[in-house]
Scaffold this motif. Structure first.
Motif, PDB file in Angstrom:
ATOM      1  N   ARG A 191       0.837  -1.209   0.000  1.00 44.91           N
ATOM      2  CA  ARG A 191       0.000   0.000   0.000  1.00 44.91           C
ATOM      3  C   ARG A 191       0.872   1.260   0.000  1.00 44.91           C
ATOM      4  NH1 ARG A 191      -4.032   0.125   4.670  1.00 44.91           N
ATOM      5  NH2 ARG A 191      -4.734   1.927   3.475  1.00 44.91           N
ATOM      6  N   ARG A 192       1.990   1.197   0.688  1.00 42.99           N
ATOM      7  CA  ARG A 192       2.879   2.351   0.713  1.00 42.99           C
ATOM      8  C   ARG A 192       3.493   2.598  -0.663  1.00 42.99           C
ATOM      9  NH1 ARG A 192       5.726   1.892   6.785  1.00 42.99           N
ATOM     10  NH2 ARG A 192       3.724   1.962   7.896  1.00 42.99           N
ATOM     11  N   ARG A 193       3.823   1.517  -1.368  1.00 45.63           N
ATOM     12  CA  ARG A 193       4.350   1.693  -2.716  1.00 45.63           C
ATOM     13  C   ARG A 193       3.285   2.319  -3.626  1.00 45.63           C
ATOM     14  NH1 ARG A 193       5.906  -2.893  -7.172  1.00 45.63           N
ATOM     15  NH2 ARG A 193       7.743  -3.300  -5.893  1.00 45.63           N
ATOM     16  N   ALA A 194       2.060   1.795  -3.558  1.00 46.17           N
ATOM     17  CA  ALA A 194       0.988   2.338  -4.396  1.00 46.17           C
ATOM     18  C   ALA A 194       0.740   3.817  -4.078  1.00 46.17           C
ATOM     19  CB  ALA A 194      -0.291   1.529  -4.203  1.00 46.17           C
ATOM     20  N   ALA A 195       0.791   4.175  -2.788  1.00 45.75           N
ATOM     21  CA  ALA A 195       0.581   5.570  -2.403  1.00 45.75           C
ATOM     22  C   ALA A 195       1.726   6.448  -2.899  1.00 45.75           C
ATOM     23  CB  ALA A 195       0.461   5.669  -0.881  1.00 45.75           C
ATOM     24  N   TYR A 196       2.954   5.928  -2.834  1.00 46.01           N
ATOM     25  CA  TYR A 196       4.117   6.666  -3.356  1.00 46.01           C
ATOM     26  C   TYR A 196       3.963   6.910  -4.852  1.00 46.01           C
ATOM     27  CZ  TYR A 196       8.743   7.028  -5.514  1.00 46.01           C
ATOM     28  OH  TYR A 196       9.819   7.404  -6.302  1.00 46.01           O
ATOM     29  N   GLU A 197       3.614   5.867  -5.593  1.00 42.76           N
ATOM     30  CA  GLU A 197       3.468   6.011  -7.043  1.00 42.76           C
ATOM     31  C   GLU A 197       2.371   7.010  -7.391  1.00 42.76           C
ATOM     32  OE1 GLU A 197       4.937   1.515  -8.372  1.00 42.76           O
ATOM     33  OE2 GLU A 197       2.800   1.922  -8.041  1.00 42.76           O
ATOM     34  N   ALA A 198       1.258   6.978  -6.655  1.00 45.13           N
ATOM     35  CA  ALA A 198       0.166   7.916  -6.912  1.00 45.13           C
ATOM     36  C   ALA A 198       0.589   9.351  -6.597  1.00 45.13           C
ATOM     37  CB  ALA A 198      -1.054   7.531  -6.074  1.00 45.13           C
ATOM     38  N   ALA A 199       1.297   9.538  -5.490  1.00 44.76           N
ATOM     39  CA  ALA A 199       1.724  10.890  -5.104  1.00 44.76           C
ATOM     40  C   ALA A 199       2.733  11.454  -6.098  1.00 44.76           C
ATOM     41  CB  ALA A 199       2.322  10.856  -3.700  1.00 44.76           C
ATOM     42  N   MET A 200       3.677  10.639  -6.533  1.00 45.29           N
ATOM     43  CA  MET A 200       4.656  11.098  -7.524  1.00 45.29           C
ATOM     44  C   MET A 200       3.966  11.459  -8.833  1.00 45.29           C
ATOM     45  SD  MET A 200       7.906  11.106  -6.424  1.00 45.29           S
ATOM     46  CE  MET A 200       9.062  10.619  -7.737  1.00 45.29           C
ATOM     47  N   GLY A 201       3.036  10.611  -9.270  1.00 42.06           N
ATOM     48  CA  GLY A 201       2.311  10.883 -10.497  1.00 42.06           C
ATOM     49  C   GLY A 201       1.507  12.168 -10.414  1.00 42.06           C
ATOM     50  N   ALA A 202       0.879  12.417  -9.280  1.00 41.93           N
ATOM     51  CA  ALA A 202       0.082  13.628  -9.107  1.00 41.93           C
ATOM     52  C   ALA A 202       0.939  14.886  -9.189  1.00 41.93           C
ATOM     53  CB  ALA A 202      -0.657  13.579  -7.771  1.00 41.93           C
ATOM     54  N   LEU A 203       2.224  14.763  -8.848  1.00 40.08           N
ATOM     55  CA  LEU A 203       3.139  15.905  -8.894  1.00 40.08           C
ATOM     56  C   LEU A 203       3.885  15.988 -10.227  1.00 40.08           C
ATOM     57  CD1 LEU A 203       4.601  15.625  -5.279  1.00 40.08           C
ATOM     58  CD2 LEU A 203       3.009  17.359  -6.118  1.00 40.08           C
ATOM     59  N   GLY A 204       3.574  15.075 -11.139  1.00 40.34           N
ATOM     60  CA  GLY A 204       4.198  15.105 -12.462  1.00 40.34           C
ATOM     61  C   GLY A 204       5.563  14.449 -12.526  1.00 40.34           C
ATOM     62  N   HIS A 205       5.872  13.591 -11.560  1.00 44.95           N
ATOM     63  CA  HIS A 205       7.163  12.907 -11.532  1.00 44.95           C
ATOM     64  C   HIS A 205       6.983  11.412 -11.802  1.00 44.95           C
ATOM     65  CE1 HIS A 205       8.921  16.527  -9.926  1.00 44.95           C
ATOM     66  NE2 HIS A 205       8.144  16.490  -8.838  1.00 44.95           N
ATOM     67  N   ALA A 206       7.944  10.813 -12.467  1.00 49.52           N
ATOM     68  CA  ALA A 206       7.924   9.370 -12.679  1.00 49.52           C
ATOM     69  C   ALA A 206       8.371   8.673 -11.394  1.00 49.52           C
ATOM     70  CB  ALA A 206       8.853   8.990 -13.831  1.00 49.52           C
ATOM     71  N   PRO A 207       7.616   7.685 -10.914  1.00 42.85           N
ATOM     72  CA  PRO A 207       8.038   6.943  -9.711  1.00 42.85           C
ATOM     73  C   PRO A 207       9.365   6.230  -9.952  1.00 42.85           C
ATOM     74  CG  PRO A 207       5.734   6.512 -10.227  1.00 42.85           C
ATOM     75  CD  PRO A 207       6.299   7.244 -11.408  1.00 42.85           C
ATOM     76  N   MET A 208      10.172   6.161  -8.920  1.00 40.26           N
ATOM     77  CA  MET A 208      11.461   5.474  -8.989  1.00 40.26           C
ATOM     78  C   MET A 208      11.516   4.476  -7.834  1.00 40.26           C
ATOM     79  SD  MET A 208      13.877   8.843  -9.676  1.00 40.26           S
ATOM     80  CE  MET A 208      12.973   9.854  -8.475  1.00 40.26           C
ATOM     81  N   VAL A 209      11.054   3.254  -8.076  1.00 36.78           N
ATOM     82  CA  VAL A 209      10.972   2.232  -7.035  1.00 36.78           C
ATOM     83  C   VAL A 209      12.214   1.345  -7.098  1.00 36.78           C
ATOM     84  CG1 VAL A 209       9.654   0.295  -6.125  1.00 36.78           C
ATOM     85  CG2 VAL A 209       8.457   2.262  -7.119  1.00 36.78           C
ATOM     86  N   ILE A 210      12.862   1.184  -5.951  1.00 38.93           N
ATOM     87  CA  ILE A 210      14.061   0.351  -5.845  1.00 38.93           C
ATOM     88  C   ILE A 210      13.720  -0.845  -4.960  1.00 38.93           C
ATOM     89  CG2 ILE A 210      16.519   0.300  -5.301  1.00 38.93           C
ATOM     90  CD1 ILE A 210      15.780   2.417  -7.353  1.00 38.93           C
ATOM     91  N   PRO A 211      13.259  -1.972  -5.549  1.00 39.13           N
ATOM     92  CA  PRO A 211      12.959  -3.162  -4.744  1.00 39.13           C
ATOM     93  C   PRO A 211      14.237  -3.963  -4.486  1.00 39.13           C
ATOM     94  CG  PRO A 211      12.321  -3.537  -7.030  1.00 39.13           C
ATOM     95  CD  PRO A 211      12.922  -2.150  -6.971  1.00 39.13           C
ATOM     96  N   VAL A 212      14.488  -4.302  -3.247  1.00 39.81           N
ATOM     97  CA  VAL A 212      15.726  -5.008  -2.900  1.00 39.81           C
ATOM     98  C   VAL A 212      15.407  -6.383  -2.330  1.00 39.81           C
ATOM     99  CG1 VAL A 212      16.971  -2.855  -2.509  1.00 39.81           C
ATOM    100  CG2 VAL A 212      15.829  -3.988  -0.582  1.00 39.81           C
ATOM    101  N   ALA A 213      16.381  -7.265  -2.383  1.00 38.77           N
ATOM    102  CA  ALA A 213      16.213  -8.637  -1.915  1.00 38.77           C
ATOM    103  C   ALA A 213      16.166  -8.684  -0.398  1.00 38.77           C
ATOM    104  CB  ALA A 213      17.356  -9.503  -2.439  1.00 38.77           C
ATOM    105  N   GLY A 214      15.485  -9.689   0.105  1.00 34.20           N
ATOM    106  CA  GLY A 214      15.423  -9.878   1.550  1.00 34.20           C
ATOM    107  C   GLY A 214      14.056 -10.368   1.971  1.00 34.20           C
ATOM    108  N   LYS A 215      14.025 -11.259   2.965  1.00 34.93           N
ATOM    109  CA  LYS A 215      12.772 -11.779   3.484  1.00 34.93           C
ATOM    110  C   LYS A 215      12.772 -11.724   4.998  1.00 34.93           C
ATOM    111  CE  LYS A 215      11.589 -14.951  -0.297  1.00 34.93           C
ATOM    112  NZ  LYS A 215      11.203 -16.345  -0.649  1.00 34.93           N
ATOM    113  N   GLY A 216      11.573 -11.728   5.561  1.00 35.49           N
ATOM    114  CA  GLY A 216      11.456 -11.731   7.012  1.00 35.49           C
ATOM    115  C   GLY A 216      11.435 -10.334   7.608  1.00 35.49           C
ATOM    116  N   TRP A 217      11.670 -10.292   8.928  1.00 33.33           N
ATOM    117  CA  TRP A 217      11.500  -9.057   9.692  1.00 33.33           C
ATOM    118  C   TRP A 217      12.818  -8.404  10.093  1.00 33.33           C
ATOM    119  CZ3 TRP A 217       6.668  -6.957  10.957  1.00 33.33           C
ATOM    120  CH2 TRP A 217       5.576  -7.718  10.509  1.00 33.33           C
TER     121      TRP A 217
END
Length: 335
Positions: A191-217
């Motif tokens: 949900r945070r990623r989706a909100a980030y992408e929506a906020a960036m788009g609303a401001l006219g910026h292309a989202p820049m998502v950096i997904p990194v490896a890793g599992k767990g807490w």
């Protein structure tokens, strides 16, 4: 209790009456019972008594990881509020494990709680098991939402909170990239990623998502390891990094320090870093972390209020509330 009555020479009904309400027996009788309690070192099993009556004052509290100070802080507040309302809180940690979460639900079932407050593991949970428990026991979810499960959900307004941070970072410097786990354990990350992408788009910026490896807490470890790799390769698309949560940001800050990069605003600073949650340690990082603060006290109090309402009002079964609260911007040295 029958053995205690025989040993003390006091009738079983009188002993039972005392345990229900000590003031209900004559002072002289109460003194005889209390003397016998001390002499015989007898302690009633309150849980067994309440189970026998099919009525308990137990409130179950289940969190994903008690070692995480974020959940520890909320759980402590919930415990205090439950105790203040006359209930006995029973706190259980799932330790980030699906099987442990299921065991915790079974443990609570055996104690016949009046209700339960559950922060599910999220994507790692057995949703059916949580839903079946919530169908039997008045339940309020907090932090992670399973739509349709329980009497209510209480948590952060993710969309409004992330938008607030993105707008600030864009207005005060270079638009942020989002540093997140590719396979996060908690559904809030998506949900945070989706909100980030929506906020960036609303401001006219292309989202820049950096997904990194890793599992767990082990968020700090993942943030440090993957942040180090990105900084070493100079692979970040922006000098402003918004981390999906504060624990990732804490690890990332350590990586930047070890790479000799100064984080913050002003001359000599190479980058800005921000997070989300206002983790209890966020103010003590170096530099201190700019973040979105969740209202711990309000979330805890609203969760308990919603649960007590569900426990007391069986007529409203089926009417589910969702209470979310916008986070508060906390400006510190990192951004």
């Amino acid at each position: 209790m029958e053995e205690f009555a025989a040993a003390s020479g006091i009738s079983r009904p009188t002993v039972s009456k005392y345990f229900q309400d000590p003031a209900s027996v004559r002072p002289a009788t109460r003194m005889r019972i209390e003397d016998a309690l001390e002499r015989l070192e007898y302690r009633p099993n309150i849980y067994a008594i309440n189970q026998n009556r099919r009525l308990t004052k137990n409130i179950g509290i289940v969190v994903p990881l008690l070692a995480d100070p974020f959940f520890g802080k909320i759980a402590r507040t919930i415990e205090d509020l439950c105790g203040g309302a006359g209930f006995r809180p029973i706190l259980l940690s799932s330790n980030g494990e699906r099987e442990r979460e299921i065991e915790n639900l079974e443990t609570l079932r055996s104690l016949k709680p009046a209700g339960a407050l559950i922060a599910p593991l999220g994507r790692m949970s057995d949703r059916q098991a949580v839903a079946e428990f919530a169908a039997e026991v008045p339940t309020v979810l907090f932090d992670s939402n399973f739509p349709g499960v329980g009497a209510a959900f209480v948590g952060l307004d993710v969309e409004a909170s992330v938008r607030l941070m993105v707008e600030y970072l864009c207005a005060s410097g270079e638009p942020p990239c989002l540093f997140e786990m590719a396979d996060p354990p908690n559904p809030n990350a998506r949900r945070r990623r989706a909100a980030y992408e929506a906020a960036m788009g609303a401001l006219g910026h292309a989202p820049m998502v950096i997904p990194v490896a890793g599992k767990g807490w082990n968020f700090e470890e993942i943030g440090h390891r993957e942040g180090t790799a990105l900084l070493t390769r100079k692979a970040l698309p922006s000098e402003t990094v918004l981390c999906s949560n504060d624990r990732l940001a804490i690890g990332f800050l350590a990586a930047a320090y070890q790479r000799g990069l100064r984080v913050g605003i002003g001359d000599g600073c190479a980058m800005r870093v921000a997070g989300i949650d206002d983790h209890p340690f966020a103010r003590y990082t170096c530099p201190s972390l700019t973040t979105i603060a969740q209202d711990y006290d309000r979330i805890a109090a609203s969760s308990v209020d919603a649960l007590l309402a569900a426990v007391e009002d069986t007529e409203s079964a089926g009417v589910r509330e969702e209470l979310t609260f916008e986070g508060r911007m906390v400006l510190r040295a990192s951004a």
